[in-house]
Design a protein around this motif. Sequence first.
Motif, mmCIF file in Angstrom:
data_model
loop_
_atom_site.group_PDB
_atom_site.id
_atom_site.type_symbol
_atom_site.label_atom_id
_atom_site.label_comp_id
_atom_site.label_asym_id
_atom_site.label_seq_id
_atom_site.Cartn_x
_atom_site.Cartn_y
_atom_site.Cartn_z
ATOM 1 N N SER A 1 0.813 -1.215 0.000
ATOM 2 C CA SER A 1 0.000 0.000 0.000
ATOM 3 C C SER A 1 0.843 1.260 0.000
ATOM 4 N N LEU A 2 0.240 2.349 -0.472
ATOM 5 C CA LEU A 2 0.886 3.653 -0.437
ATOM 6 C C LEU A 2 0.724 4.275 0.944
ATOM 7 N N PRO A 3 1.660 5.145 1.339
ATOM 8 C CA PRO A 3 1.445 5.905 2.572
ATOM 9 C C PRO A 3 0.305 6.903 2.363
ATOM 10 N N VAL A 4 -0.427 7.136 3.431
ATOM 11 C CA VAL A 4 -1.585 8.031 3.369
ATOM 12 C C VAL A 4 -1.279 9.290 4.178
ATOM 13 N N LEU A 5 -1.392 10.429 3.517
ATOM 14 C CA LEU A 5 -1.248 11.710 4.214
ATOM 15 C C LEU A 5 -2.616 12.081 4.775
ATOM 16 N N GLN A 6 -2.755 11.970 6.081
ATOM 17 C CA GLN A 6 -4.021 12.324 6.736
ATOM 18 C C GLN A 6 -4.040 13.820 7.026
ATOM 19 N N LEU A 7 -5.192 14.442 6.770
ATOM 20 C CA LEU A 7 -5.345 15.891 6.914
ATOM 21 C C LEU A 7 -6.576 16.199 7.750
ATOM 22 N N ARG A 8 -6.472 17.271 8.507
ATOM 23 C CA ARG A 8 -7.592 17.676 9.373
ATOM 24 C C ARG A 8 -7.588 19.199 9.510
ATOM 25 N N GLN A 9 -8.759 19.778 9.497
ATOM 26 C CA GLN A 9 -8.906 21.233 9.714
ATOM 27 C C GLN A 9 -9.087 21.497 11.213
ATOM 28 N N ALA A 10 -8.354 22.495 11.719
ATOM 29 C CA ALA A 10 -8.496 22.899 13.124
ATOM 30 C C ALA A 10 -8.389 24.421 13.190
ATOM 31 N N ASP A 11 -9.539 25.083 13.090
ATOM 32 C CA ASP A 11 -9.584 26.549 13.090
ATOM 33 C C ASP A 11 -8.706 27.078 11.963
ATOM 34 N N ASP A 12 -7.681 27.878 12.305
ATOM 35 C CA ASP A 12 -6.825 28.446 11.269
ATOM 36 C C ASP A 12 -5.585 27.588 11.022
ATOM 37 N N THR B 1 -2.339 28.631 8.872
ATOM 38 C CA THR B 1 -2.786 29.220 7.613
ATOM 39 C C THR B 1 -4.206 29.739 7.783
ATOM 40 N N GLY B 2 -4.528 30.747 7.041
ATOM 41 C CA GLY B 2 -5.892 31.256 7.049
ATOM 42 C C GLY B 2 -6.752 30.584 6.016
ATOM 43 N N GLU B 3 -6.157 29.616 5.291
ATOM 44 C CA GLU B 3 -6.874 28.955 4.204
ATOM 45 C C GLU B 3 -7.634 27.735 4.720
ATOM 46 N N GLU B 4 -8.666 27.368 3.969
ATOM 47 C CA GLU B 4 -9.421 26.165 4.289
ATOM 48 C C GLU B 4 -8.670 24.939 3.759
ATOM 49 N N LEU B 5 -9.008 23.790 4.305
ATOM 50 C CA LEU B 5 -8.335 22.551 3.940
ATOM 51 C C LEU B 5 -8.470 22.229 2.457
ATOM 52 N N ASP B 6 -9.621 22.616 1.879
ATOM 53 C CA ASP B 6 -9.804 22.290 0.462
ATOM 54 C C ASP B 6 -8.917 23.122 -0.448
ATOM 55 N N GLU B 7 -8.183 24.087 0.114
ATOM 56 C CA GLU B 7 -7.211 24.860 -0.661
ATOM 57 C C GLU B 7 -5.870 24.142 -0.758
ATOM 58 N N PHE C 1 4.883 13.574 -6.220
ATOM 59 C CA PHE C 1 4.716 12.690 -5.064
ATOM 60 C C PHE C 1 3.560 11.727 -5.314
ATOM 61 N N TYR C 2 3.869 10.449 -5.160
ATOM 62 C CA TYR C 2 2.893 9.383 -5.390
ATOM 63 C C TYR C 2 2.429 8.859 -4.037
ATOM 64 N N ILE C 3 1.330 9.412 -3.542
ATOM 65 C CA ILE C 3 0.801 9.077 -2.227
ATOM 66 C C ILE C 3 -0.726 9.050 -2.301
ATOM 67 N N GLU C 4 -1.345 8.698 -1.192
ATOM 68 C CA GLU C 4 -2.776 8.861 -1.040
ATOM 69 C C GLU C 4 -3.037 9.903 0.045
ATOM 70 N N THR C 5 -4.209 10.521 0.001
ATOM 71 C CA THR C 5 -4.594 11.484 1.033
ATOM 72 C C THR C 5 -5.930 11.074 1.635
ATOM 73 N N GLU C 6 -6.146 11.515 2.862
ATOM 74 C CA GLU C 6 -7.390 11.187 3.558
ATOM 75 C C GLU C 6 -7.770 12.353 4.473
ATOM 76 N N ILE C 7 -8.970 12.836 4.349
ATOM 77 C CA ILE C 7 -9.488 13.862 5.253
ATOM 78 C C ILE C 7 -10.120 13.158 6.451
ATOM 79 N N VAL C 8 -9.650 13.485 7.629
ATOM 80 C CA VAL C 8 -10.183 12.840 8.827
ATOM 81 C C VAL C 8 -10.869 13.882 9.703
ATOM 82 N N PRO C 9 -11.909 13.494 10.448
ATOM 83 C CA PRO C 9 -12.631 14.453 11.290
ATOM 84 C C PRO C 9 -11.806 14.843 12.528
#
Length: 545
Positions: free
Chosen positions: A473-484, A523-529, A537-545
């Motif tokens: 499997s590929l490594p997964v870059l997990q991402l989460r929004q937390a305010d700014d 950052t002042g940007e939203e996660l979808d930015e 880079f050949y990876i997978e990404t995952e948005i987590v709550p």
Amino acid sequence: MKRIIPALILFFSFCNLNAQVVGENHSNFTKADTLRGSLRPERTGFDVQKYHLKLKVEPENKFISGSNTISFKVIAELPVMQLDLFKNMQIDSIMHRGKELSYEREYNAVFIKFDEPLQKGISDSIQFYYHGNPVVAKNAPWDGGFVWDKDEDSNPWIGVAVQGTGASLWYPNKDHQSDEPEEARLDIAVPNGLMNVSNGRLIGEKDLGNGFTEWSWKVVNPINNYNIMLNIGNYVHFSDEYRDLTLDYYVLPYNLEKAKVHFTEVKDMMACFYKKMGPYPFVEDGFKLIETPYLGMEHQSAVAYGNQYRKGYLGRDLSGTGIGLKFDFIIIHESGHEWYGNSITAKDIADMWIHEGFTSYTEAIYTECRWGKKESLQYIKGIRRNISNQRKIIGDYGVNAEGSSDMYYKGSNLLNMIRSIYDNDELWWKTLRDYTETFKHRTITTEDTEEFFDMATEVDLKPVFDQYLRHASLPVLQLRQADDQILYRWKADVLSFKMPVDVFIDEEEIRLNATSEWQSYETGEELDELKVNDLEFYIETEIVP
């Protein structure tokens, strides 16, 4: 240079292209697999120095007969020697110092008993006489064997492809990649009117007076067993040169004019590879393209060509981008093997990604030389559609088993990603050239490769190699929004996995030195930015709550 965020703050299902995959979806290994793939005293006790094949090929009967004189040095006291020859081939005799030796056969292994153990340090030879009808390939080069075909004029047209299956399919040898003869000679007798083209330089042509002509070829560089080859047909020859390298072409007469135009790409390729990878590693033996009745194979100094004078892979683009139709895939890929696979060889077939990953990357190298880095990166991204990520790239050691066919394009994407991790193209190309020079004409392991590229950079590449080579499997870059803040971490099979990754936030490229622990980026940007630089880079990404 990219903007780097300090770690303390942030903290397709694809079939094999040109060879037989041995061990694919195979885990119940037998004694025959062990005899072929492992190294025991009967094999490690001697070092092969030269093979001298003297054969007669009878196309009508699909029959070969003759001998192989095997010269060797004794490394440790040797009472019994293991050589390999497929069990369907008949042994006439095995001679040593004028006396016939006894032997036993087990599966495709031949155990030869010396009257007195050979003593360490001596140089010696045996003459191995044999004959038979070698295995016929059903679909070369994807399965191993002889191809007995006819050209459009009904002349015999014969080739052989045995990578993975084993050179012992048609001649006796020490059939393990860890030991290459320092030189080879092939005296191949074929019916009059036909030509045999083998590796190295043509040193003689002799009419034997019995309806056969013997064509003699000599190789003066170390050569893989599966690269030693014959090609028989009604060939015509033309030649060219690049710097001090002779370029020889053997094609069927009705394709001569077409080939003269089509093969001009070879000089563009050589100019690129010399610059990016270093000089051609077998100048003394020259470079040849030989038209064959099968798609292609990287036979050293005698590259098999069967792409029908078309761009792409039989007219198809494996990347799906259109870029793959700008060059002849077989010319570029198979010639790239001269550097990776032929010059630098994996000691065990389990490490075949050293051949195929690097050689697949040469397709991108050539694309970059001709059409720029942007198209090269698009090509590399496009070929990901051929990756399954179902099995690990490295195979099982000691049983003659390759890993997943992902070794091709997952391997090339891994190399492209390491280049991006370096973030210094001058350093990358120097390291690649140093690698090809350091390990020139040598057999190596995955660990040798890992250490070499890891030592060239301050970034720890060990977990990167480990994840991409030893796990499916590929490594997964997990991402989460937390305010700014944007939080990020890796989820991977490798414990405490870490790897830098480049992302775009509001169109600014940023390097995240991600680990398996959550880190944050202000950052002042939203996660979808946030967009991963997926060209590099050949990876997978995952948005987590």
